[in-house]
Every structure is written in structure tokens, then in C-alpha cells.
Write a protein that holds these residues in place. Structure first.
Motif, short mmCIF file in Angstrom:
data_model
loop_
_atom_site.label_atom_id
_atom_site.label_comp_id
_atom_site.label_asym_id
_atom_site.label_seq_id
_atom_site.Cartn_x
_atom_site.Cartn_y
_atom_site.Cartn_z
N VAL A 157 4.46 -11.42 -0.84
CA VAL A 157 4.91 -10.04 -1.00
C VAL A 157 5.67 -9.89 -2.32
N GLU A 158 6.52 -10.86 -2.64
CA GLU A 158 7.26 -10.83 -3.90
C GLU A 158 6.30 -10.80 -5.08
N SER A 159 5.23 -11.57 -4.99
CA SER A 159 4.24 -11.59 -6.07
C SER A 159 3.54 -10.23 -6.20
N GLU A 160 3.21 -9.61 -5.07
CA GLU A 160 2.56 -8.31 -5.11
C GLU A 160 3.50 -7.23 -5.64
N LEU A 166 0.83 -1.19 0.00
CA LEU A 166 0.00 0.00 0.00
C LEU A 166 0.87 1.25 0.00
N PRO A 167 0.39 2.33 -0.61
CA PRO A 167 1.21 3.53 -0.76
C PRO A 167 1.26 4.39 0.49
N ALA A 168 2.12 5.38 0.46
CA ALA A 168 2.13 6.38 1.52
C ALA A 168 0.75 7.00 1.64
N LEU A 169 0.30 7.23 2.88
CA LEU A 169 -0.98 7.85 3.18
C LEU A 169 -2.17 7.03 2.72
N ASP A 170 -1.98 5.73 2.55
CA ASP A 170 -3.12 4.89 2.16
C ASP A 170 -4.23 5.02 3.19
N PRO A 171 -5.51 5.01 2.76
CA PRO A 171 -6.61 5.18 3.72
C PRO A 171 -6.69 4.09 4.78
N SER A 203 5.82 14.18 11.10
CA SER A 203 4.49 14.80 11.19
C SER A 203 3.38 13.77 11.32
N GLY A 204 3.73 12.50 11.37
CA GLY A 204 2.72 11.46 11.53
C GLY A 204 2.17 10.91 10.23
N ASN A 205 2.83 11.19 9.10
CA ASN A 205 2.41 10.64 7.81
C ASN A 205 3.07 9.30 7.59
N ILE A 206 2.29 8.30 7.24
CA ILE A 206 2.85 6.97 7.03
C ILE A 206 3.37 6.84 5.60
N GLY A 207 4.45 6.11 5.44
CA GLY A 207 5.01 5.87 4.12
C GLY A 207 4.46 4.60 3.50
N PRO A 208 5.06 4.11 2.42
CA PRO A 208 4.61 2.87 1.78
C PRO A 208 4.78 1.69 2.73
N THR A 209 3.78 0.83 2.78
CA THR A 209 3.78 -0.28 3.73
C THR A 209 3.53 -1.62 3.06
N VAL A 210 4.07 -2.66 3.68
CA VAL A 210 3.85 -4.05 3.27
C VAL A 210 2.94 -4.70 4.31
N TRP A 211 1.88 -5.36 3.84
CA TRP A 211 0.89 -5.97 4.73
C TRP A 211 0.85 -7.49 4.55
N TRP A 212 0.56 -8.16 5.63
CA TRP A 212 0.32 -9.60 5.59
C TRP A 212 -0.85 -9.91 6.51
N ASN A 213 -1.95 -10.38 5.92
CA ASN A 213 -3.14 -10.78 6.66
C ASN A 213 -3.61 -9.74 7.67
#
Length: 405
Positions: free
Chosen positions: A375-378, A304-309, A333-343
């Protein structure tokens, strides 16, 4: 006077317990992150998450495409610029969101209208206080001429409008003598306020989908929208948010909307939300039809990208984010960057390198080899549709900077 409180799920039983696993199951399905839950249209994505963060132009496309069956920036551009079925509004927490056109009047009445009023007050003081020969009458005249010029052109950049309305070129020096001193054209604040009021809107950018250099087009002022009264609109927004982000807490909703605590509690009471118990034993809120267990989707990964909802959806994030990872994934400032998610949990971050490679790093061994393979596939899926576009988040975070080298 005391404020209304959510009623318990049952008058005779303790509140239903919904643990972190139950919340993550809902997140994977309702936020369209599990592959089997993806949708075909950008409007479906915005509806699922209430609105897409749009402060960073790239986020809208990256967040939508992460949830589309066929990821394609053109699908998002269609909704934004051709069909106008998604509209950008300065709304929750004075943040720019892209929301469904049908829901925009609710957002305008519940949140954006009050923010626009404050933006106008601030801008008026800024212009009339910073320029000796400007007063409210001149400001109103410049705005009227700007709107007339835009109507005549159909679409225009700020520079285009300044040709027709030279007053827009006037500048104000902000913070004189400070290290961050800046000279700002009045056009930037005037156009921001006109957009906040719905009188103009951001059209297609001059560059590609990552560009924030928008052409402006005429809009519909909030006062002309058939919107519900503010209290009714806040209840409608709270209900939509709980359907997407619940169970959650009053503090989560207050933070997400930027409302006062009183307005938040009244909105919650109008939704008929019930009290539930969350994973930490504390009280939460859920809609009455959302207390039954939800089956988790098949194991899934997402980039997911930076600032994803989703990443910015709650104030309390421990149930999906290890607090120890915050310093690497957020800016100051509390802004989130790009993230990797699992379940339903954030387990790492990602970035795009200058050669286009999608680089990622796991900060947790959760999920082991299965997670790493997913994650590699995504990452390959993301690289496949981004192609030769280079994406740099507007707000840089430590891990993103490190991975992007």
C-alpha cells in the motif's frame, strides 16, 4: 408468464461453485488491478470495466491511471478530448459513465436512451411549470437556437451560450421557503437533457483534469446512431458486464444497470449465462466459458478513487468489503469514497491532504506487513503522477474527511 431462467452448468451435475477467492482472482486480473495486468491505453481500461464512473471528473483519471502501465492524466485526456474514443453518457442508474465510443451505441440503446427520454419529460415539466411564459414551443425554439449557437462556436461554456441565447439565463426558484431553496438557471437543465440525448457532449474542461466546468461541443443524437434494438442491446451489455464482473447475481446486474427485473432476466437469458453457486451458497450467474478456476495474480495492492467502477460494481459486496467498514467508507447516499485494496478486498481508505501527501489508513490487519508495504508503494506511485494537483472527492465520506485534514 414466467421469465426465462439461467440454465445449470450441466444437465446432470450440480452448479459449479465459485467461491470468494475465485471471484477476487477474477477481479484482480480482469479489472487490471494487479500490476502485471495493467494496460497502456485508457480505452483498454474502460473496456475492461465496461465504463468508468464520470460523475466526479477526477474519478475518470484516477480510476484509469490506477490501471495504466504508465499513469498519466494526458493519456485519459487524449481519449476523451482528442481522439473521442471515450464518450461520456448518462446511463446506468442515471449515472454518468465514460464508455468506449464503439460500445456507446449499445449503452445508448440498452439504457441511456430511456433515461434521456425521462430526463426530457422531467425537464419539460420543470421549465413549463416553473416559468409562466414558457411552453413546449418556446422550449423547442430555445433548444434549436442553443444548438445553432454551439455549432457556430464549435465549443462553448453555458455562460458563452447564454450570451447568444439570453433565454438560457432565465431562472427558477426550487423548493421556495425550504432550507435548501435554490435558484437554478434553465440552462443547467436544458444542457443536461441535450447531453443526455447525445446532441451535445462534454468537451475539455476550463480548468485541469479535476474540473467539472466543461466546455460543450456538438454531438451525435442517439437517433442517428447505428444501434441495435433495445432488447438486443441489453443482452450485449449484460454479456459484457458478466465478462467483467461475473460471477454475480441477477440482483447485482439489475442494480448496476437500473433495469427492471423483467428486462434484467430477459437480458441474462439471451447471454446463455449458466447458474453457479457463490460463496454464501446462493445462486449466481457466469458466462459458459467462465466456470473454470482462475489463477490468482501475484499479491497486489491498489488505491482506488471515490466511485471507482470496481468498488461500485455489485449490489452485494460482502465478498470484498467487510460490512462493518461501510459507515466509514460510504456517504449517506451510498457513494463510496477512496479505498485501499489488498488482493481483491477493501481493507482501508485514503485521502489527499492539503500539502499533497497521500494519507491512508488500514481498517483491517489482513495481509500484515506485506500488505502495508504494498500500500505504501502504491501511495508513492499515486503521489508521483498526481504531483501538484489537489483532489477532493465530490462526495465526501467520514474516513476521507478525517484523513484529509
Amino acid at each position: 408468464m414466467s421469465q426465462p431462467r439461467p440454465r445449470p452448468a450441466s444437465a446432470t451435475a450440480s452448479p459449479t461453485r465459485i467461491d470468494a477467492a475465485g471471484r477476487r482472482a477474477r477481479l484482480g486480473r480482469r479489472h487490471l488491478l494487479a500490476p502485471g495486468c495493467r494496460v497502456p491505453r485508457a480505452e483498454d481500461v474502460a473496456e475492461a470495466v465496461v465504463g468508468l464512473h464520470a460523475t466526479d471528473a477526477a474519478t475518470v483519471h484516477l480510476a484509469a491511471c490506477a490501471r495504466l502501465v504508465e499513469p498519466e492524466p494526458g493519456e485519459v485526456e487524449r481519449a476523451l478530448y482528442d481522439d473521442h474514443s471515450l464518450v461520456r453518457l448518462l446511463c446506468m442508474r442515471r449515472t454518468l459513465f465514460a464508455v468506449g465510443a464503439a460500445f456507446a451505441p449499445v449503452v445508448a440503446s440498452s439504457t441511456a436512451g430511456a433515461i434521456a427520454a425521462k430526463e426530457r419529460r422531467d425537464m419539460t415539466r420543470w421549465v413549463t411549470g416553473g416559468l409562466a411564459d414558457w411552453d413546449e414551443r418556446r422550449l423547442a425554439e430555445v433548444e434549436a437556437r442553443t444548438l445553432a449557437a454551439l455549432a457556430a462556436r464549435g465549443q462553448a461554456t453555458a455562460a458563452d451560450l447564454a450570451v447568444d441565447v439570453p433565454d438560457l439565463r432565465d431562472t427558477i426558484v426550487q423548493s421556495p421557503g425550504k432550507p435548501y431553496e435554490a435558484t437554478v438557471a434553465v440552462s443547467s437543465r436544458i444542457l443536461r437533457v441535450l447531453a443526455a440525448e447525445g446532441k451535445i457532449r462534454r468537451g475539455r474542461p476550463r480548468g485541469g483534469w479535476t474540473s467539472s466546468s466543461f466546455r460543450w461541443t456538438p454531438g451525435t443524437p442517439f437517433a442517428e446512431l447505428p444501434a441495435p434494438p433495445p432488447a438486443e442491446a441489453r443482452a450485449a451489455l449484460a454479456r459484457r458486464w458478466l465478462a467483467a464482473y461475473g460471477p454475480a447475481t441477477v440482483e447485482d446486474l439489475k442494480w448496476w444497470t437500473g433495469w427492471t427485473l423483467t428486462d434484467t432476466r430477459r437480458a441474462v437469458a439471451a447471454t446463455d449465462a449458466v447458474e453457479v453457486t457463490l460463496e454464501d451458497g446462493g445462486p449466481g450467474l457466469a458466462l459458459p466459458d467462465d466456470i473454470a478456476p482462475v489463477t490468482a495474480p501475484a499479491p497486489w495492492a491498489a488505491l482506488l478513487p471515490a466511485l471507482d467502477p470496481t468498488a461500485m460494481g455489485w449490489k452485494s459486496r460482502d465478498w470484498y468489503l467487510d460490512p462493518g467498514h461501510v459507515p466509514r467508507l460510504f456517504d449517506r447516499s451510498g457513494n463510496i469514497g477512496p479505498t485501499v485494496w489488498w488482493n481483491g478486498r477493501i481493507i482501508g481508505g485514503w485521502a489527499q491532504r492539503p500539502d499533497g501527501e497521500i494519507a491512508w489508513r488500514l481498517l483491517s490487519d489482513e495481509g500484515g506487513r506485506e500488505a502495508a508495504a504494498a500500500v505504501e508503494s502504491e501511495a508513492a506511485r499515486l503521489a508521483g503522477w498526481v504531483r501538484d494537483i489537489r483532489v477532493t472527492p465530490r462526495f465526501r465520506t467520514p474516513l476521507e474527511r478525517e484523513l484529509s485534514r
